[in-house]
Enzyme design. Structure first.
Site, PDB file in Angstrom:
ATOM      1  CD  GLU A 137      -2.977  -1.189   2.218  1.00  0.00           C
ATOM      2  OE1 GLU A 137      -2.918  -0.299   3.099  1.00  0.00           O
ATOM      3  OE2 GLU A 137      -3.895  -2.013   2.172  1.00  0.00           O
ATOM      4  CD  GLU A 284      -3.020  -7.028   3.799  1.00  0.00           C
ATOM      5  OE1 GLU A 284      -3.845  -6.224   4.306  1.00  0.00           O
ATOM      6  OE2 GLU A 284      -1.795  -6.899   3.928  1.00  0.00           O
TER       7      GLU A 284
END
Length: 515
Positions: A137, A284
């Site tokens: 991220e 995820e």
């Protein structure tokens, strides 16, 4: 004539020797070819974080994965001991470059080559490394490192090319859902234009190398940030009536769950940048089993429901409404509760298991083959957690034997489970009695956080715990619970901020904001 005969003999020997080499090579490669072909089918894997007290040793961890029939894992680094332990197990592994290493790798081809040599070439193919996730991220958590992201990815890929591993091992980077805007209806989604200068060449790279777009997608955060607008059932994959399904007014596609909508939003966002041949890999997704007062929906029941239904959804291979032919593979966040993580409480409560490998809760994934052996609803017990103070434990014991109506007769003086005569021993029996009485249902082994589920039979001597297959000396009868665990099931962390707008068509004529 003799010369001709000799030439023929040499030719035949060469021919057979060549066949032998081809046969040997194809024989040695065939297990890996078959494994790569298996990855074409959708799968469920697990993220393994290591902020865990007394985490299993690498060898014990690998044995645990094999017991649980877990064949895909994602690591947040490239731990050498774990990579060694995974050798010759056929467990597929994503290794990672942490964010704090992006500067070195993105600035130096030689550093990238050294990283590949040290963390990939040294282990592959004995350890089945399938992908490298570069950073995590980066665009939303460390945007200052964004300019280094693509150079790091390309340098690592070039190092794989030099080692002739670029077709076996993919390179990509996981993104937060917040890089997409206007994600519902999915047909209107697009990537945040702030990142177009990076996303366009990144997607072109992924397309050229047949690598996936890695996305971290959390319906939990969608719900938390849009309570009252996003129905909980939509987030948990629960069956919906047609009136509660999300409808994209532009395509008229019906969405029965939030995750599918998020995946399709990613496909549309890529299409808006003229990329249509890159698949989405969900690196995820999960639901926390415990939270603080600001996170009332982080519960064992909801975590159980989400993760169990997610697994069923992937193994059903129904795809998404936009791409029914493509079911995304998903890595659940996460395998273990990372109890060393900083607050909020939910940060330490995404795991399916405690660090000692006892389940936090039992997934209910029957019908999904042998995957996840912790779905052993006929062989589980509820016992006291370690480190609980006696006063708290006594209060829980009193409730179990009183209002909880557990059968506590066997822990009375003179009975078979009276010894050891301490509150912990008596509470474990009482907790388990209640747990078995309730059919091992989700949430029936909690007792305000002092109990845990175990697959190890706690019976001892003549003391036979309810649910056990052991035979007691006293009665010579088998004590076994025949009730089936009820409830359906779902787990991850608040560093994921997902602020988008979504619309849901809840009737044939009303369009409401969704998330």
């Amino acid at each position: 004539m003799a010369v001709t005969s000799m030439v023929s003999t040499v030719f035949l020997l060469f021919f057979f020797f060549t066949l032998l080499l081809i046969s040997a090579n194809s024989s040695s490669l065939s297990p890996y070819i078959k494994i790569q072909e298996q990855d074409k089918d959708p799968f469920v894997g697990f993220n393994i974080g290591t902020d865990v007290t007394n985490l299993l040793s690498p060898t014990e961890l690998v044995k645990f994965l094999q017991t649980q029939k877990v064949n895909h894992v994602r690591l947040y680094d490239a731990d050498p001991d774990l990579l060694k332990a995974l050798a010759k197990t056929k467990i597929r592994v994503i290794i990672s470059v942490p964010n704090n290493q992006l500067l070195a790798i993105g600035s130096s081809n030689s550093t990238a080559a050294s990283w590949i040599g040290r963390n990939v070439v040294a282990y592959y193919p004995e350890t089945l490394i399938t992908s490298i996730s570069v950073g995590d991220e980066v665009l939303t958590t460390v945007p200052s490192s964004a300019p280094l992201l693509l150079p790091a990815i390309e340098s690592l890929y070039n190092a794989l090319v030099a080692s002739n591993l670029h077709t076996q091992i993919k390179v990509s980077t996981p993104h937060a859902a917040s890089i997409m805007l206007d994600t519902f209806p999915p047909s209107q989604a697009y990537f945040n234009q702030t990142w177009h200068s990076l996303m366009v060449p990144l997607l072109q790279f992924l397309s050229k190398t047949s690598s996936p777009l890695m996305m971290n997608l959390y319906p939990y955060y969608v719900y938390m940030q849009n309570k009252g607008v996003v129905p909980l059932d939509n987030c948990l994959f629960k069956p919906l009536t047609p009136s509660k399904e999300m409808v994209d007014p532009n395509t008229l596609l019906h969405y029965t769950n939030v995750l599918d909508a998020m995946v399709d939003a990613a496909y549309v966002s890529m299409k808006n940048l003229n990329v249509t041949d890159v698949v989405v890999l969900v690196t995820e997704s999960g639901w926390p089993s415990k939270g603080d007062t600001k996170e009332p929906y982080a519960t064992i029941d909801n975590a159980d429901t989400y993760n169990s239904n997610l697994i069923k959804h992937i193994f059903d291979r129904t795809g998404t409404p936009l791409h029914p032919e493509m079911t995304p593979s998903v890595y659940i966040y996460e395998l273990f509760n990372e109890d060393l993580r900083a607050p909020p409480v939910s940060e330490a409560s995404w795991g399916l298991f405690h660090g000692n490998a006892t389940p936090v809760y039992l997934l209910h994934v029957s019908g999904s083959g042998t995957f996840l052996a912790n779905d052993t609803t006929n062989q589980t017990y509820c016992i006291v957690m370690d480190g609980v103070d006696s006063k708290t434990l006594q209060a829980a014991l009193d409730w179990a034997c009183g209002p909880g109506r557990a059968n506590c007769s066997e822990i009375q003086p003179g009975e078979s489970c009276y010894q050891p005569n301490n509150v912990k021993g008596h509470a474990s029996f009482a907790f388990n009695s209640y747990y078995q009485k309730e059919g091992r249902a989700s949430g029936s082994c909690d007792f305000k956080g002092v109990a845990m589920i175990t697959t190890t039979d706690p019976s001892h001597g003549s003391c036979i715990f309810p649910g056990s297959n052991k035979v007691g000396n006293k009665t010579q009868t088998v004590v076994n619970s025949t009730q089936v665990a009820a409830g359906e099931a779902s787990s991850r962390s608040l560093s994921r901020v997902f602020c988008v707008s979504i619309m849901i068509l809840v009737t044939s004529s009303i369009l409401l904001p969704f998330w």
